[in-house]
Design an enzyme around this catalytic site. Structure first.
Site, PDB file in Angstrom:
ATOM      1  N   GLU A  26     -19.284  33.804 -12.629  1.00 35.90           N
ATOM      2  CA  GLU A  26     -19.761  34.656 -11.528  1.00 35.90           C
ATOM      3  C   GLU A  26     -19.453  33.965 -10.215  1.00 35.90           C
ATOM      4  O   GLU A  26     -19.088  32.789 -10.166  1.00 35.90           O
ATOM      5  CB  GLU A  26     -21.251  34.973 -11.693  1.00 35.90           C
ATOM      6  CG  GLU A  26     -21.516  35.852 -12.920  1.00 35.90           C
ATOM      7  CD  GLU A  26     -22.906  36.480 -12.963  1.00 35.90           C
ATOM      8  OE1 GLU A  26     -23.649  36.390 -11.968  1.00 35.90           O
ATOM      9  OE2 GLU A  26     -23.239  37.063 -13.997  1.00 35.90           O
TER      10      GLU A  26
ATOM     11  N   LEU B 133     -33.183  34.422 -12.712  1.00 35.94           N
ATOM     12  CA  LEU B 133     -33.945  34.319 -13.972  1.00 35.94           C
ATOM     13  C   LEU B 133     -34.259  32.855 -14.271  1.00 35.94           C
ATOM     14  O   LEU B 133     -35.336  32.517 -14.756  1.00 35.94           O
ATOM     15  CB  LEU B 133     -33.164  34.944 -15.129  1.00 35.94           C
ATOM     16  CG  LEU B 133     -32.893  36.457 -15.067  1.00 35.94           C
ATOM     17  CD1 LEU B 133     -32.212  36.916 -16.365  1.00 35.94           C
ATOM     18  CD2 LEU B 133     -34.151  37.271 -14.835  1.00 35.94           C
TER      19      LEU B 133
ATOM     20  N   ARG C  41     -21.430  35.809  -2.552  1.00 37.58           N
ATOM     21  CA  ARG C  41     -21.887  37.196  -2.613  1.00 37.58           C
ATOM     22  C   ARG C  41     -22.065  37.831  -1.230  1.00 37.58           C
ATOM     23  O   ARG C  41     -21.784  39.008  -1.044  1.00 37.58           O
ATOM     24  CB  ARG C  41     -23.204  37.214  -3.381  1.00 37.58           C
ATOM     25  CG  ARG C  41     -23.592  38.563  -3.876  1.00 37.58           C
ATOM     26  CD  ARG C  41     -24.791  38.463  -4.781  1.00 37.58           C
ATOM     27  NE  ARG C  41     -24.406  38.261  -6.155  1.00 37.58           N
ATOM     28  CZ  ARG C  41     -25.265  38.309  -7.178  1.00 37.58           C
ATOM     29  NH1 ARG C  41     -26.546  38.522  -6.966  1.00 37.58           N
ATOM     30  NH2 ARG C  41     -24.850  38.128  -8.406  1.00 37.58           N
TER      31      ARG C  41
ATOM     32  N   GLY D  75     -26.309  40.009 -15.510  1.00 43.27           N
ATOM     33  CA  GLY D  75     -25.468  38.818 -15.652  1.00 43.27           C
ATOM     34  C   GLY D  75     -25.986  37.869 -16.712  1.00 43.27           C
ATOM     35  O   GLY D  75     -25.356  37.667 -17.751  1.00 43.27           O
TER      36      GLY D  75
ATOM     37  N   SER E  15     -37.922  43.926 -12.639  1.00 42.08           N
ATOM     38  CA  SER E  15     -36.499  43.696 -12.334  1.00 42.08           C
ATOM     39  C   SER E  15     -35.825  42.863 -13.418  1.00 42.08           C
ATOM     40  O   SER E  15     -34.642  43.045 -13.702  1.00 42.08           O
ATOM     41  CB  SER E  15     -36.340  42.935 -11.011  1.00 42.08           C
ATOM     42  OG  SER E  15     -36.925  43.630  -9.964  1.00 42.08           O
TER      43      SER E  15
ATOM     44  N   HIS F 149     -30.737  43.725  -3.304  1.00 38.47           N
ATOM     45  CA  HIS F 149     -30.763  43.320  -4.713  1.00 38.47           C
ATOM     46  C   HIS F 149     -31.812  42.259  -5.005  1.00 38.47           C
ATOM     47  O   HIS F 149     -32.464  42.294  -6.047  1.00 38.47           O
ATOM     48  CB  HIS F 149     -29.362  42.809  -5.064  1.00 38.47           C
ATOM     49  CG  HIS F 149     -29.202  42.331  -6.473  1.00 38.47           C
ATOM     50  ND1 HIS F 149     -29.358  43.165  -7.561  1.00 38.47           N
ATOM     51  CD2 HIS F 149     -28.860  41.112  -6.974  1.00 38.47           C
ATOM     52  CE1 HIS F 149     -29.133  42.475  -8.672  1.00 38.47           C
ATOM     53  NE2 HIS F 149     -28.857  41.227  -8.347  1.00 38.47           N
TER      54      HIS F 149
ATOM     55  N   HIS G  13     -26.263  43.074  -3.179  1.00 41.85           N
ATOM     56  CA  HIS G  13     -25.256  42.946  -4.242  1.00 41.85           C
ATOM     57  C   HIS G  13     -24.054  43.798  -3.867  1.00 41.85           C
ATOM     58  O   HIS G  13     -24.207  44.970  -3.537  1.00 41.85           O
ATOM     59  CB  HIS G  13     -25.839  43.391  -5.585  1.00 41.85           C
ATOM     60  CG  HIS G  13     -25.027  42.937  -6.756  1.00 41.85           C
ATOM     61  ND1 HIS G  13     -23.782  43.457  -7.037  1.00 41.85           N
ATOM     62  CD2 HIS G  13     -25.258  41.983  -7.685  1.00 41.85           C
ATOM     63  CE1 HIS G  13     -23.287  42.853  -8.108  1.00 41.85           C
ATOM     64  NE2 HIS G  13     -24.173  41.951  -8.523  1.00 41.85           N
TER      65      HIS G  13
ATOM     66  N   ARG H  34     -28.486  33.358  -2.602  1.00 41.68           N
ATOM     67  CA  ARG H  34     -28.725  32.895  -3.977  1.00 41.68           C
ATOM     68  C   ARG H  34     -27.426  32.867  -4.777  1.00 41.68           C
ATOM     69  O   ARG H  34     -26.632  33.816  -4.744  1.00 41.68           O
ATOM     70  CB  ARG H  34     -29.714  33.837  -4.657  1.00 41.68           C
ATOM     71  CG  ARG H  34     -30.040  33.499  -6.088  1.00 41.68           C
ATOM     72  CD  ARG H  34     -31.023  34.511  -6.649  1.00 41.68           C
ATOM     73  NE  ARG H  34     -30.437  35.835  -6.603  1.00 41.68           N
ATOM     74  CZ  ARG H  34     -29.935  36.473  -7.657  1.00 41.68           C
ATOM     75  NH1 ARG H  34     -29.964  35.903  -8.839  1.00 41.68           N
ATOM     76  NH2 ARG H  34     -29.425  37.674  -7.532  1.00 41.68           N
TER      77      ARG H  34
HETATM   78  C1  SIN Z   1     -24.969  40.427 -11.655  1.00 42.66           C
HETATM   79  O1  SIN Z   1     -24.911  40.489 -12.875  1.00 42.66           O
HETATM   80  O2  SIN Z   1     -24.024  40.665 -10.925  1.00 42.66           O
HETATM   81  C2  SIN Z   1     -26.279  40.096 -11.024  1.00 42.66           C
HETATM   82  C3  SIN Z   1     -26.671  38.735 -11.372  1.00 42.66           C
HETATM   83  C4  SIN Z   1     -27.634  38.207 -10.375  1.00 42.66           C
HETATM   84  O3  SIN Z   1     -28.005  38.921  -9.443  1.00 42.66           O
HETATM   85  O4  SIN Z   1     -27.989  37.049 -10.492  1.00 42.66           O
END
Ligand code: SIN
Length: 521
Positions: free
Chosen positions: A115, A380, A280, A49, A43, A339, A234, A374
């Site tokens: 974001e 990451l 989200r 992002g 993944s 997601h 997502h 989250r």
């Molecule tokens: C995104 O780029 O929308 C996903 C980023 C994430 O899931 O942390």
């Protein structure tokens, strides 16, 4: 079963956490067990992002931690949030030194994306939406150069062996669809870094291999699982019939893209003060509601980005091109897709699971960072921070580094292949009854179907790992009689007064499911 032993640390998985830990463990010899060619199938490489880190002069790790805690809806471990966000800038510097080409402005500073639910633009990115791919490219190159790392490609881990509460090694098979006879590998320490569970859903953004197997195999060995019910959907997966569904990164909304329905109505403005940049879970449920009402939700990038969407977000542009959508002239149809699994194998501050000799990092772990929802681009980051923590903890248990022979399992024919139809049925059930909107009737029905599928197809250890995780998610969702973050119960729509994390063993989850005489239809 063939039985072999190694002095190498076994790392299960080949994503960001696995590769980072392998490099951090050097010169201790490790073997990475990767089902695909290194760099493919994880993944991490699909993350668009980037990595959240307080890099702007006016931003602070404390503000980043506060946003993480707020987004998590009462169940984030504040100590973990502060520790991880404080470590974030140092990890960005390490990735830069390894050659990750982060986007820079004219004065050499990092270009930062905004974001949802972040109070600052703080997502460090690469070429707009290429962060995961480029970070992985840099790490794969480094791992290929590292003499201490053996990469065992084409192998899948299906189980753990445990003696007296301590993990002694892993069971592997050929990753070929036909499988193979299992092989047991005894090792001095085991790190699970094999990804999450969102591919257990029919509508998902995750690569096809990521279906909860690593959480499942740890649960089958007796490890405690935390927060299993918290699965993040997502809001803007591109809804054009591809499986997995391509992502349209949240950074597009950070640049001003808006959500509209087929009547041209911008529906988020009436739902939350932050509109498209609301947390989200809120945006995902709003999209889902429009979708269920046949209102065809869409992401409109035209006014915000115009033709620059094609060059600034190349992965999104490529996915649109495959689907025959021109984002310069038309809005992109979207749906909420599974997601990221906030839940996973419960770990302590050192990344240790409840079984001895077992460490976990990345999406397979539940460290307490994400809570019920989250914060974008913290995934990451968590993998980087805990890969380092786990590597330090493992190294402290090992003798002085010395060379070790490569691990050479012999995969003999005789495996039990996974039935693709059983997997498809499992994924449908998860989306239909364990998805964005849950209730007791649907969850009980899902548990019964999972049990029936397992009874019929459970000779495959890989499939049993999937049904174990599906059982844990559905059982934990049934037991959480409230709505919180990504977990929404239509029969318990309010949050309970007290927020708590959940902890569950597979035996406790299995007690919630009953095998019906016949699979419900
Ligand atoms: C995104 O780029 O929308 C996903 C980023 C994430 O899931 O942390």
């Amino acid at each position: 079963m063939q039985r072999i032993a190694t002095d190498r640390v076994i790392i299960v998985g080949a994503g960001l956490g696995a590769l980072s830990a392998a490099l951090r463990l050097a010169p201790h010899p490790v073997v990475l067990i990767s089902p695909e060619r290194l760099g493919e199938g994880a993944s991490s490489a699909w993350a668009q992002g980037g990595v959240a880190a307080a890099m702007a002069a006016a931003d602070t790790p404390e503000a980043h931690a506060a946003d993480t805690i707020r987004a998590g809806a009462g169940t984030v471990d504040a100590g973990v949030a502060h520790r991880v966000t404080a470590a974030a800038p140092g990890h960005i510097a390490s990735l830069s030194r390894l050659g990750t080409p982060f986007d820079r402005d004219a004065s050499g500073g990092y270009v930062l994306s905004r974001e949802a639910a972040h109070s600052f633009a703080r997502v460090v990115r690469v070429k707009g939406d290429q962060a995961g791919a480029e970070i992985m490219r840099a790490l794969v190159a480094e791992v290929r150069r590292a003499a201490s790392v053996q990469v065992l490609e084409g192998a899948i881990t299906t189980g753990l062996e445990v003696a007296g509460g301590t993990v002694t090694g892993v069971v592997v098979e050929s990753a070929d669809p036909a499988g193979s006879e299992p092989v047991f590998i005894a090792a001095p320490a085991i790190l699970l870094a094999g990804g999450g569970s969102a591919g257990l859903y029919a509508l998902t953004t995750n690569p096809p291999r990521i279906r909860g197997q690593v959480i499942g195999l740890a649960a089958r060995a007796g490890a405690v699982i935390a927060d299993a019910e918290f699965v993040q959907f997502h809001p803007t997966a591109i809804d054009a019939g591809e499986d997995p569904a391509p992502l349209a990164t949240e950074a597009l909304r950070g640049e001003g893209a808006i959500l509209v329905n087929r009547h041209g109505c911008r529906f988020m403005a009436g739902i939350h003060p932050d509109a498209e940049l609301a947390p989200r879970d809120i945006v995902a449920r709003a999209i889902h509601a429009e979708w269920r009402q046949g209102n065809r939700p869409m992401l409109d990038t035209r006014a915000a980005l115009g033709a620059s969407v094609l060059t600034r977000f190349p992965a999104v542009a490529a996915a649109c091109a495959r689907a025959g959508i021109d984002p310069v002239t038309e809005p992109i149809p979207v749906a909420a897709a599974a997601h990221y699994h906030m839940g996973g194998i419960a770990t302590d501050a050192a990344g240790r699971a409840s079984l001895g000799n077992l460490w976990v990092c990345g999406e397979a772990a539940s460290t307490g960072l994400h809570g019920a929802n989250r914060l974008a681009s913290n995934g990451l980051l968590e993998a980087l921070v805990y890969a380092e923590t786990c590597a330090e903890g493992i190294a402290a248990t090992l003798p002085a580094p010395r060379s070790a022979a490569p691990v050479m399992p012999e995969f003999r024919p005789g495996g039990v292949p996974v039935d693709p139809e059983a997997v498809a049925r499992l994924r449908q059930v998860m989306t239909a009854d364990v998805g964005l909107i849950r209730d007791e009737k649907g969850l009980r029905s899902a548990l019964a179907t999972i049990a029936a599928l397992e009874a019929r197809h459970g000779d495959s250890a890989t499939f049993r790992n999937m049904t174990a995780t599906a059982t844990l998610i559905a059982a934990a969702a049934l037991m959480r009689e409230e709505s919180r973050g990504a977990h929404f119960r239509s029969d318990f729509p309010r949050a309970a007064d007290t927020a708590r994390r959940s902890r569950l063993t597979l035996a406790e989850a299995m007690a919630r499911r009953a095998l019906p005489e016949k699979e419900p239809t």
